[in-house]
Design a protein around this motif. Structure first.
Motif, short mmCIF file in Angstrom:
data_model
loop_
_atom_site.label_atom_id
_atom_site.label_comp_id
_atom_site.label_asym_id
_atom_site.label_seq_id
_atom_site.Cartn_x
_atom_site.Cartn_y
_atom_site.Cartn_z
N UNK A 32 10.26 -20.74 -4.54
CA UNK A 32 9.13 -19.92 -4.08
C UNK A 32 8.81 -18.76 -5.02
N UNK A 33 7.52 -18.43 -5.07
CA UNK A 33 7.04 -17.32 -5.90
C UNK A 33 6.32 -16.32 -5.02
N UNK A 34 6.53 -15.04 -5.28
CA UNK A 34 5.77 -13.97 -4.62
C UNK A 34 4.96 -13.23 -5.69
N UNK A 35 3.67 -13.10 -5.43
CA UNK A 35 2.79 -12.30 -6.29
C UNK A 35 2.47 -11.02 -5.54
N UNK A 36 2.83 -9.89 -6.12
CA UNK A 36 2.58 -8.59 -5.50
C UNK A 36 1.24 -8.04 -5.98
N UNK A 37 0.53 -7.38 -5.08
CA UNK A 37 -0.76 -6.80 -5.43
C UNK A 37 -0.99 -5.54 -4.60
N UNK A 38 -1.88 -4.70 -5.07
CA UNK A 38 -2.20 -3.48 -4.32
C UNK A 38 -3.06 -3.82 -3.10
N UNK A 39 -2.74 -3.22 -1.97
CA UNK A 39 -3.59 -3.29 -0.80
C UNK A 39 -3.85 -4.69 -0.29
N UNK A 40 -5.10 -4.97 -0.03
CA UNK A 40 -5.52 -6.29 0.46
C UNK A 40 -5.88 -7.15 -0.74
N UNK A 41 -5.03 -8.12 -1.11
CA UNK A 41 -5.28 -8.91 -2.33
C UNK A 41 -6.43 -9.90 -2.20
N UNK A 66 0.80 -1.22 0.00
CA UNK A 66 0.00 0.00 0.00
C UNK A 66 0.84 1.27 0.00
N UNK A 67 2.12 1.14 -0.35
CA UNK A 67 3.00 2.30 -0.40
C UNK A 67 3.82 2.49 0.85
N UNK A 68 3.45 1.81 1.92
CA UNK A 68 4.23 1.94 3.16
C UNK A 68 5.30 0.86 3.21
N UNK A 69 6.12 0.89 4.25
CA UNK A 69 7.20 -0.07 4.37
C UNK A 69 6.65 -1.48 4.55
N UNK A 70 7.24 -2.44 3.87
CA UNK A 70 6.79 -3.82 3.98
C UNK A 70 7.05 -4.38 5.37
N UNK A 71 6.18 -5.29 5.78
CA UNK A 71 6.39 -5.95 7.07
C UNK A 71 7.63 -6.84 6.99
N UNK A 72 8.26 -7.15 8.14
CA UNK A 72 9.43 -8.04 8.12
C UNK A 72 9.15 -9.37 7.43
N UNK A 73 7.97 -9.92 7.65
CA UNK A 73 7.66 -11.21 7.03
C UNK A 73 7.54 -11.08 5.52
#
Length: 391
Positions: A62-71, A8-15
């Protein structure tokens, strides 16, 4: 292993940051990929499922899918699960949450709509006509300009256009509908469509659209008995996202009932006294009905196409004009049974299959001596028609 990470534009969580470091492939929108420093190969999400299948088939990690906000809220999680994947999900703040927060509005009473494109614009606009607070997730062909153009001038609404939510140019603009149709918008994400005249009711136990009414076919003072109105409503099938015309609306019994069931409604009536009674019924029941005073068929020409039509007054020319607009259901009342064949014939010429029904309602009356008897009302002749290709 597939992990969906919301941003959402803010810093990503550690996880979330850890999952991105471990990833062997990252898939997401160009706008997000360009703002994150990624060590793994990154590809746009235009061919998401094909890219995933190819990667997983070769067991490349592993794969990461990025999405806006709450996917998980009108987002990519639905697409992945429909494809048979069971991803782990790390959400961020949804666009709708951020939009209402930026506007300083509560939103448990808001309806959230997410059109996939211009083909669903009509249903979205009808929801905005019927509901006092709607959040629209913008899609190509369904943004602030298109919604404002469809709503004006019969449905005045305040538009709060939320642009670049979570980005460096985040902005919320309070826009008049005329302005919304002409000004350029920069990356609008959400449009809040709010009725400024709406008086909030008591808090509800359910979020979004309220449940349907406790009863329908209300005891109006009407030439149509409640039993006939119940049949008419059943055939019209009014629901959220629909636009219903009530032509020759009289005091608006059918219009009010359709609005109570969640549909957007336009009532057409030429008689001044009937219009006054209609307005009083609308206010009494706290619903939204757009009133067009005029003579049909000419009064119908500027109206948006309906999903369902009830014709309570007018001749065959009115019925034909309504059928020409292609509703999925058309219901009309005729005064004499001899008129039914002619009406069915005109509907057939318009490509509709119709059926006639006589409704005769008898009311149980209590006599002073304690006995009872049935009092019969005048029979009502109802014609219901649907497009012939759907039968």
């Amino acid at each position: 292993m597939i992990t969906v990470v919301g941003w959402d534009g803010s810093e990503l969580s550690p996880k979330a940051a850890e999952k991105l470091r471990e990833a062997r492939l990252v898939i997401g929108p160009d706008a997000i990929l360009g703002q994150l420093k990624l060590s793994a190969p990154a590809v746009p999400d235009g061919s998401l499922l094909e890219t995933l299948d190819d990667h997983l088939e070769h067991g490349e990690g592993p794969v990461v899918v990025l999405a806006e906000g709450d996917p998980g809220f009108f987002g990519v999680v639905r697409t992945l699960r429909a494809h048979g994947a069971k991803p782990a999900v790390l959400p961020a703040m949804s666009l709708v949450t951020r939009a209402f927060a930026c506007a300083g509005l509560n939103w448990e009473d808001a309806l959230v709509v997410a059109p996939s494109g211009p083909a669903e614009l009509g249903r979205v606009v009808n929801a905005c006509r019927a509901h006092p607070k709607v959040a629209l997730l913008v899609a190509p062909g369904a943004g602030p300009g298109e919604v404002a153009r469809e709503l004006a001038p019969t449905t005045p609404r305040a538009l709060l256009v939320c642009e670049d939510l979570g980005g460096p140019d985040e902005r919320v603009t309070h826009s008049r509908m005329g302005e919304a149709t002409t000004r350029p918008w920069k990356d609008p994400d959400v449009v809040l469509v709010v009725d400024p005249l709406h008086q909030p009711k008591e808090p509800s136990w359910v979020a979004g659209a309220r449940p349907g009414p406790a009863e329908w076919a209300l005891p109006f003072e009407s030439a149509l008995p409640a039993q006939a109105r119940a049949y008419i409503l059943a055939k019209l099938g009014p629901r959220l996202g629909d636009l219903v015309w009530d032509v020759g609306a009289g005091a608006g019994e059918i219009a009010v009932e359709c609005a109570r069931l969640g549909a957007a409604v336009v009532a057409v009536e030429r008689d001044e006294d009937s219009c006054a009674r209609l307005r009083a019924n609308v206010l009494e029941h706290g619903v939204k009905v757009a009133l067009t005073r005029g003579q049909a068929p000419p009064a119908l020409e500027p109206l948006p196409d309906p999903d369902a039509v009830y014709v309570g007054g007018g001749g065959p020319d009115v019925i034909v004009a309504c059928a020409a607009r292609g509703p999925r259901s058309l219901v009309c009342v005729v005064r004499k049974v001899e008129q039914v064949p002619a009406v069915l014939g005109r509907l057939r010429e318009q490509g509709y299959h119709g059926e006639g029904t006589q409704i005769l309602a008898s009311t149980l009356t209590h006599d002073p001596d304690g006995s009872h008897h049935l009092t019969a009302a005048e029979p009502v002749f109802v014609v219901h028609a649907t497009p012939a290709h759907t039968t």
